[in-house]
Design a protein around this motif. Sequence first.
Motif, PDB file in Angstrom:
ATOM      1  N   ASP A 410      -8.436 -40.913   4.613  1.00  0.00           N
ATOM      2  CA  ASP A 410      -9.683 -40.881   5.177  1.00  0.00           C
ATOM      3  C   ASP A 410     -10.716 -40.113   4.519  1.00  0.00           C
ATOM      4  O   ASP A 410     -10.256 -38.905   4.950  1.00  0.00           O
ATOM      5  CB  ASP A 410      -9.553 -40.978   6.688  1.00  0.00           C
ATOM      6  CG  ASP A 410     -10.925 -41.248   7.472  1.00  0.00           C
ATOM      7  OD1 ASP A 410     -11.904 -41.230   6.965  1.00  0.00           O
ATOM      8  OD2 ASP A 410     -10.694 -40.931   8.859  1.00  0.00           O
ATOM      9  N   ALA A 411     -11.614 -40.316   3.672  1.00  0.00           N
ATOM     10  CA  ALA A 411     -12.433 -39.415   2.909  1.00  0.00           C
ATOM     11  C   ALA A 411     -13.834 -39.127   3.561  1.00  0.00           C
ATOM     12  O   ALA A 411     -14.398 -40.327   3.564  1.00  0.00           O
ATOM     13  CB  ALA A 411     -12.568 -40.049   1.557  1.00  0.00           C
ATOM     14  N   GLN A 414     -20.802 -37.902   1.557  1.00  0.00           N
ATOM     15  CA  GLN A 414     -22.098 -38.506   1.788  1.00  0.00           C
ATOM     16  C   GLN A 414     -22.902 -38.798   0.216  1.00  0.00           C
ATOM     17  O   GLN A 414     -22.419 -37.928  -0.796  1.00  0.00           O
ATOM     18  CB  GLN A 414     -22.958 -37.470   2.340  1.00  0.00           C
ATOM     19  CG  GLN A 414     -22.497 -37.054   3.679  1.00  0.00           C
ATOM     20  CD  GLN A 414     -23.540 -35.955   4.292  1.00  0.00           C
ATOM     21  OE1 GLN A 414     -23.827 -34.873   3.813  1.00  0.00           O
ATOM     22  NE2 GLN A 414     -23.894 -36.341   5.716  1.00  0.00           N
ATOM     23  N   THR A 415     -23.689 -39.463   0.365  1.00  0.00           N
ATOM     24  CA  THR A 415     -24.356 -39.711  -0.945  1.00  0.00           C
ATOM     25  C   THR A 415     -24.817 -38.217  -1.453  1.00  0.00           C
ATOM     26  O   THR A 415     -24.556 -38.038  -2.858  1.00  0.00           O
ATOM     27  CB  THR A 415     -25.864 -40.327  -0.639  1.00  0.00           C
ATOM     28  OG1 THR A 415     -25.471 -41.681   0.127  1.00  0.00           O
ATOM     29  CG2 THR A 415     -26.538 -40.511  -2.154  1.00  0.00           C
ATOM     30  N   ASP A 500     -24.085 -34.979  10.371  1.00  0.00           N
ATOM     31  CA  ASP A 500     -22.907 -35.280  11.292  1.00  0.00           C
ATOM     32  C   ASP A 500     -22.505 -34.478  12.405  1.00  0.00           C
ATOM     33  O   ASP A 500     -22.775 -33.046  12.286  1.00  0.00           O
ATOM     34  CB  ASP A 500     -21.663 -35.689  10.506  1.00  0.00           C
ATOM     35  CG  ASP A 500     -21.990 -36.873   9.641  1.00  0.00           C
ATOM     36  OD1 ASP A 500     -22.484 -37.951  10.444  1.00  0.00           O
ATOM     37  OD2 ASP A 500     -21.719 -36.881   8.517  1.00  0.00           O
ATOM     38  N   ARG A 515     -23.459 -39.805  13.168  1.00  0.00           N
ATOM     39  CA  ARG A 515     -24.592 -38.791  12.811  1.00  0.00           C
ATOM     40  C   ARG A 515     -25.196 -38.290  14.069  1.00  0.00           C
ATOM     41  O   ARG A 515     -25.225 -38.755  15.106  1.00  0.00           O
ATOM     42  CB  ARG A 515     -25.612 -39.786  12.171  1.00  0.00           C
ATOM     43  CG  ARG A 515     -25.133 -40.462  10.899  1.00  0.00           C
ATOM     44  CD  ARG A 515     -25.165 -39.684   9.979  1.00  0.00           C
ATOM     45  NE  ARG A 515     -26.368 -38.928   9.261  1.00  0.00           N
ATOM     46  CZ  ARG A 515     -26.760 -38.462   8.410  1.00  0.00           C
ATOM     47  NH1 ARG A 515     -25.831 -38.277   7.271  1.00  0.00           N
ATOM     48  NH2 ARG A 515     -27.690 -37.670   8.054  1.00  0.00           N
ATOM     49  N   ARG A 526     -26.007 -46.697   5.181  1.00  0.00           N
ATOM     50  CA  ARG A 526     -27.224 -45.911   5.928  1.00  0.00           C
ATOM     51  C   ARG A 526     -28.676 -46.489   6.081  1.00  0.00           C
ATOM     52  O   ARG A 526     -28.885 -46.899   5.049  1.00  0.00           O
ATOM     53  CB  ARG A 526     -27.070 -44.506   4.861  1.00  0.00           C
ATOM     54  CG  ARG A 526     -26.799 -43.281   5.788  1.00  0.00           C
ATOM     55  CD  ARG A 526     -26.718 -42.269   4.706  1.00  0.00           C
ATOM     56  NE  ARG A 526     -27.684 -41.481   4.609  1.00  0.00           N
ATOM     57  CZ  ARG A 526     -27.669 -40.363   4.109  1.00  0.00           C
ATOM     58  NH1 ARG A 526     -26.640 -39.833   3.321  1.00  0.00           N
ATOM     59  NH2 ARG A 526     -28.548 -39.471   4.357  1.00  0.00           N
TER      60      ARG A 526
END
Length: 649
Positions: A410-411, A414-415, A500, A515, A526
């Motif tokens: 589970d990574a 974010q952009t 977050d 968020r 998003r």
Amino acid sequence: MSEQLLFQPSAAAIARTHTTAEQYDALYQRSITDPDGFWAEQAKRLDWVRFPTKIKNTTFAYPDVSIKWFEDGVLNVAANCIDRHLAEHGDDIAIIWEPDNPNDQAEHISYRTLHEKVCRCANVLKSLGVRKGDRVTIYLPMIPQAAYAMLACARIGAVHSVVFGGFSPDSLAGRINDCDSAVVITADEGRRGGKTVPLKANVDKALEDCPGVQKVLVVHNTGADVAMKGSRDVWWHEAAAGVEPFNDPEPMNAEDPLFILYTSGSTGKPKGVLHTTGGYLTYTSLTHELSFDYKRGEVFWCTADVGWITGHSYIVYGPLANGATTVMFEGIPSWPDASRFWQVVERHKVNIFHTAPTAIRSLMGAGAEYVEKHDMPSLRLLGTVGEPINPEAWLWYYNKVGKGRCEIVDAWWQTETGGHMIAPFPGAIPTKPGSATKPFFGVIPEVLSPEGKVQEQTKAEGVLVIKDSWPSQARTIWGDHGRFVSTYFETYKGTYFTGDGCRRDEDGYYWITGRVDDVLNVSGHRLGTAEVESALVAHPKVSEAAVVGFPHDIKGQGIYCYVTLMAGEAYDDGLRGELRNWVRKEIGPIASPDFIQWAPGLPKTRSGKIMRRILRKVAENDFGSLGDTSTLADPSVVDDLIANRQNKP
Ligand code: WT7
């Protein structure tokens, strides 16, 4: 309850891992105490024209934020993703392309073929006038040409901006204009789930508002009859046939821009997040290798679209830099039926499979029979990314898809982070369903109280910030460094604010709670509430709109809209459908509202600020905890909102 669940790495994962538990601890420490030494070492994984002597030169000090990595290094990303593999691995498969329709032929593209395709595309772009530093917008479906186009830009030093094929002509136009692209690359049509997407027609519509676009390069994909505009539109296959199949990669400075990717924030228009060359590729190739414990020869499949950061980092750049075989899938998980993913895993003997919680939840909802009939002996690791995964979905993934023998990764990222930030090293870090576990090398997470106080104790809850820079961090927002600084570095000065919320448990494991700003995460995509609001108020009958998220079983979050109409307009049901279509047209289908509630009055403070907290509670059907409403200008609107809450679309 779920916090008690702890999954030790399997014996197989421990036996093969790149990084043991002891190595993880030692290397993590070194990455923090000696970033220059650590990252100079890691940079050797790439081929440099000139190896950097300056490694880290970064400051988060407000307002003088500046981020430079490997700043005197020179390299080319495409050469690293293709050319350097040719001598010994030219016949290895770089890309397996799986078409939308399972009855159509898959394509196996070797590194040698990839080289030729990318060189031809690079030469075509040059012939269209694209020069180093110019921006090129790519609006393509999930076909190999999307990867060729990205790599061709990288090869000649052009900056690509990939726009997801599901965005509307308006959204596309905004993104083309924001970065002044003179060239757009698209296809006649795309295919998805048995349907076609009119990409070229969308581009034509968008370009009515984009005076700067000179050339459109069009892939002949479905063969649909599309209008080609005389001197502007060029067929890819015709142009590619007329140029040389080789092209010298442009030597780029490590800090030269590689790409722009637009993403939603809590306010205003989507932001053009800018990633650069050396740090981005070092970090994405390292995380691809270590987070997935990738070994050459394995088949890696990430189901994202190249229109999102996951597709950039973990379909194209990370895997190809490592000489991997990466699967590109044109279709969707539910078509022709809910076994499509598992068919593809079996067909291409996929070893590492990577998808999003929303897909896992919807396949879980479709029923276990679709996955149970597939053995999938090739699978050894399962990735999940994009939003918090609920433990039920995690366990279903582990037991039904992984048959209890695959590691789950589970990574969280974010952009803006470019690559994985918090994720378990397989074979080293025991996992807990729902937790992204521990930070990657060089990443220093901190948990702050909402007021900004650092939570020193291990067990803590609050907002997640990152204390210092890592190589693949976004450098700026295209054309608006001030917005970059104010969005990420102003709230909690001296740190990078992720947006977050998170919890750190007694073992130091991180649990992302979602968020804390006005950003929605709908099916892993998003979306800013402000974007949906401005789309709604652009409708001639709408006077005001407020948009909030609510928990949604499959999508993670759904979109709940409160709408006030212009005086004299009738609040009727037909208009709801019209507004829903309007938002889809303005932004794209991913922004389709789930609920529209008529709100002749919105809860506002006496100074006119909408109290979103109350709107969120009503949308969540949680009336018991509305909190203090006495500061509202007109407290009675709350009763009206509750009475008219929508529970069916
Ligand atoms: C937001 C970033 C980068 C991956 C694709 C999404 C949420 C992402 C996780 C995870 C919990 C996650 C966060 C983050 N998110 N991965 N593993 N667990 N939440 O990229 O569109 O830039 O969205 O997605 O809220 O801020 P993105």
